[in-house]
Design a protein around this motif. Structure first.
Motif, PDB file in Angstrom:
ATOM      1  N   ILE A   1       0.850  -1.183   0.000  1.00 58.93           N
ATOM      2  CA  ILE A   1       0.000   0.000   0.000  1.00 58.93           C
ATOM      3  C   ILE A   1       0.887   1.235   0.000  1.00 58.93           C
ATOM      4  O   ILE A   1       1.844   1.322   0.767  1.00 58.93           O
ATOM      5  CB  ILE A   1      -0.929   0.038   1.228  1.00 58.93           C
ATOM      6  CG1 ILE A   1      -1.696  -1.283   1.369  1.00 58.93           C
ATOM      7  CG2 ILE A   1      -1.876   1.231   1.149  1.00 58.93           C
ATOM      8  CD1 ILE A   1      -2.541  -1.647   0.174  1.00 58.93           C
ATOM      9  N   VAL A   2       0.576   2.191  -0.863  1.00 62.68           N
ATOM     10  CA  VAL A   2       1.352   3.418  -0.971  1.00 62.68           C
ATOM     11  C   VAL A   2       0.408   4.597  -0.787  1.00 62.68           C
ATOM     12  O   VAL A   2      -0.677   4.629  -1.382  1.00 62.68           O
ATOM     13  CB  VAL A   2       2.053   3.514  -2.345  1.00 62.68           C
ATOM     14  CG1 VAL A   2       2.859   4.795  -2.445  1.00 62.68           C
ATOM     15  CG2 VAL A   2       2.938   2.290  -2.574  1.00 62.68           C
ATOM     16  N   ILE A   3       0.808   5.541   0.058  1.00 58.79           N
ATOM     17  CA  ILE A   3       0.017   6.749   0.276  1.00 58.79           C
ATOM     18  C   ILE A   3       0.890   7.951  -0.071  1.00 58.79           C
ATOM     19  O   ILE A   3       1.941   8.156   0.527  1.00 58.79           O
ATOM     20  CB  ILE A   3      -0.477   6.853   1.728  1.00 58.79           C
ATOM     21  CG1 ILE A   3      -1.324   5.622   2.088  1.00 58.79           C
ATOM     22  CG2 ILE A   3      -1.295   8.133   1.934  1.00 58.79           C
ATOM     23  CD1 ILE A   3      -1.733   5.565   3.545  1.00 58.79           C
ATOM     24  N   VAL A   4       0.440   8.713  -1.057  1.00 58.04           N
ATOM     25  CA  VAL A   4       1.206   9.873  -1.512  1.00 58.04           C
ATOM     26  C   VAL A   4       0.322  11.108  -1.509  1.00 58.04           C
ATOM     27  O   VAL A   4      -0.894  11.035  -1.348  1.00 58.04           O
ATOM     28  CB  VAL A   4       1.798   9.644  -2.926  1.00 58.04           C
ATOM     29  CG1 VAL A   4       2.762   8.478  -2.934  1.00 58.04           C
ATOM     30  CG2 VAL A   4       0.678   9.446  -3.951  1.00 58.04           C
ATOM     31  N   GLY A   5       0.956  12.240  -1.721  1.00 60.43           N
ATOM     32  CA  GLY A   5       0.234  13.497  -1.779  1.00 60.43           C
ATOM     33  C   GLY A   5       1.159  14.640  -1.404  1.00 60.43           C
ATOM     34  O   GLY A   5       2.275  14.419  -0.944  1.00 60.43           O
TER      35      GLY A   5
ATOM     36  N   THR B   1      -3.755   9.845   8.037  1.00 59.11           N
ATOM     37  CA  THR B   1      -4.445   8.843   7.218  1.00 59.11           C
ATOM     38  C   THR B   1      -3.721   7.508   7.275  1.00 59.11           C
ATOM     39  O   THR B   1      -4.344   6.447   7.420  1.00 59.11           O
ATOM     40  CB  THR B   1      -4.542   9.328   5.758  1.00 59.11           C
ATOM     41  OG1 THR B   1      -5.264  10.567   5.725  1.00 59.11           O
ATOM     42  CG2 THR B   1      -5.252   8.311   4.887  1.00 59.11           C
ATOM     43  N   SER B   2      -2.405   7.538   7.184  1.00 56.92           N
ATOM     44  CA  SER B   2      -1.629   6.292   7.170  1.00 56.92           C
ATOM     45  C   SER B   2      -1.720   5.562   8.502  1.00 56.92           C
ATOM     46  O   SER B   2      -1.790   4.323   8.537  1.00 56.92           O
ATOM     47  CB  SER B   2      -0.161   6.588   6.837  1.00 56.92           C
ATOM     48  OG  SER B   2       0.461   7.347   7.862  1.00 56.92           O
TER      49      SER B   2
ATOM     50  N   ILE C   1       6.721   2.443   6.088  1.00 58.62           N
ATOM     51  CA  ILE C   1       8.047   2.828   5.598  1.00 58.62           C
ATOM     52  C   ILE C   1       7.939   4.272   5.133  1.00 58.62           C
ATOM     53  O   ILE C   1       7.122   4.590   4.265  1.00 58.62           O
ATOM     54  CB  ILE C   1       8.482   1.933   4.420  1.00 58.62           C
ATOM     55  CG1 ILE C   1       8.558   0.471   4.859  1.00 58.62           C
ATOM     56  CG2 ILE C   1       9.816   2.398   3.857  1.00 58.62           C
ATOM     57  CD1 ILE C   1       8.677  -0.508   3.707  1.00 58.62           C
ATOM     58  N   SER C   2       8.725   5.146   5.724  1.00 61.21           N
ATOM     59  CA  SER C   2       8.681   6.548   5.320  1.00 61.21           C
ATOM     60  C   SER C   2       9.211   6.709   3.903  1.00 61.21           C
ATOM     61  O   SER C   2      10.302   6.249   3.584  1.00 61.21           O
ATOM     62  CB  SER C   2       9.511   7.409   6.281  1.00 61.21           C
ATOM     63  OG  SER C   2       9.639   8.722   5.772  1.00 61.21           O
TER      64      SER C   2
ATOM     65  N   VAL D   1       4.694   5.583   2.829  1.00 59.04           N
ATOM     66  CA  VAL D   1       3.959   6.840   3.003  1.00 59.04           C
ATOM     67  C   VAL D   1       4.914   8.007   2.847  1.00 59.04           C
ATOM     68  O   VAL D   1       5.913   8.094   3.571  1.00 59.04           O
ATOM     69  CB  VAL D   1       3.290   6.899   4.396  1.00 59.04           C
ATOM     70  CG1 VAL D   1       2.508   8.209   4.544  1.00 59.04           C
ATOM     71  CG2 VAL D   1       2.383   5.695   4.613  1.00 59.04           C
ATOM     72  N   GLY D   2       4.629   8.900   1.898  1.00 56.87           N
ATOM     73  CA  GLY D   2       5.516  10.045   1.751  1.00 56.87           C
ATOM     74  C   GLY D   2       5.260  10.835   0.494  1.00 56.87           C
ATOM     75  O   GLY D   2       4.489  10.421  -0.376  1.00 56.87           O
ATOM     76  N   GLY D   3       5.956  11.960   0.397  1.00 55.13           N
ATOM     77  CA  GLY D   3       5.745  12.857  -0.722  1.00 55.13           C
ATOM     78  C   GLY D   3       6.882  12.942  -1.708  1.00 55.13           C
ATOM     79  O   GLY D   3       6.838  13.743  -2.644  1.00 55.13           O
TER      80      GLY D   3
END
Length: 306
Positions: free
Chosen positions: A5-9, A18-19, A31-32, A97-99
């Motif tokens: 699962i990857v959370i970006v923005g 959210t994460s 994982i940052s 999770v990261g930008g």
């Protein structure tokens, strides 16, 4: 296929909260995917998650480097792939999770860096050039050395432009001649993108900067400055380079804070452009009714995982 699962923005959109909610619900470890949170002693300016905010969820690739050390996308990829395997071996779900889009994409599509080493100093010089002269001027550097990339890469896609320049700098050959990215990911990856109405996002960014100042960002930068952390990759980051200019007497405190806000807003815009141009993402607008939207993301993810 292994679940990932990857959370970006963009910065300040709410990725951290959210994460944590999703990792708690689905048994995940995080994982940052942030290029700056790897550095020790750099907490406030990187908006680093605190122990309390983690709510017991294991986090990785945070505080693993001294501020004087360099950190490359290739090293991130190697470490992240190892961590993904270890997390999956525990029957848990890895979340990135990261930008920092290039870092995240390097793992999702398993970029091959074996043909050209990275050059953090050169990359930092190009990032500074883009900040000073703009993305279009940076993009023009590709015109003669890599015409295909010049045509294919949008001028706003700064990270990809820099990567193309870096490959040519290191190898003397255009990145367009290399198969730098696999089309198919080695992971069963679900990429969740968080977005927000621009004015609201910019308001959140401005408030975040004000909070950073209240929490002691200037003192944090002063400590690094006093330790001799000067011409390093770490302190070229937004949040430190502006305060360093204040400490060097080049800006007033008020000017440094305003420049920090402006650079942060511009960075958020670049992040969104990068993600939209480079990644297949399921987007969720977090402008209103965040709790309701979070429930929507939970249901969406449940359908992907089970």
């Amino acid at each position: 296929m292994n679940k990932l699962i990857v959370i970006v923005g963009p910065t300040a959109v709410g990725k951290t909260a959210t994460s944590i909610s999703l990792a708690k619900a689905f048994g995940g470890e995080i994982i940052s995917g942030d290029s700056m949170q790897v550095y020790k002693q750099m907490d406030i300016g990187t908006a680093k998650i605190t122990k309390d905010e983690m709510e017991g969820i294991p986090h990785h690739l945070i505080d693993i480097k001294e501020p004087t050390e360099s950190f490359s996308v290739a090293e991130f990829q190697e470490r992240a792939k190892s961590l993904i395997h270890k997390i999956q071996q525990k029957n848990k779900i890895p979340f990135i999770v990261g930008g920092t889009g290039l870092y995240v994409n390097s793992v999702i599509y398993d970029y091959d860096f074996s043909q050209s080493e990275s050059d953090p100093k050169f990359r930092m010089e190009m990032e500074n050039y883009a900040d000073t002269y703009g993305g279009i001027a940076l993009h023009e550097k590709l015109k003669d050395i890599d015409p295909k990339s010049y045509r294919d890469i949008h001028p706003n896609n700064t990270r990809r432009v820099i990567r193309a320049l870096e490959v040519y700098h290191m190898t003397g050959k255009p990145v367009s001649e290399r198969n730098d990215q696999q089309i198919v990911s080695p992971y069963d990856a679900t990429v969740i993108g968080l977005t927000m109405e621009r004015d609201l996002l910019y308001e959140r960014i401005n408030k975040r900067v004000d909070l950073m100042i209240e929490e002691g960002l200037i003192d944090e930068a002063k400590r690094l400055y006093a330790l001799g952390v000067r011409d390093c990759q770490s302190v070229q980051a937004i949040g430190y380079k502006e305060i360093y200019r204040y400490l060097a007497g080049k800006l007033t405190k008020e000017e440094a804070i305003e420049e920090l806000k402006q650079n942060s807003r511009r960075y958020a815009k670049r992040q969104l452009t990068w993600f939209r141009n480079k990644m297949e993402i399921d987007w969720f607008d977090m402008s209103e009714a965040r709790e309701k939207k979070l429930q929507e993301i939970h249901k969406f993810l449940e359908g992907k995982l089970f």
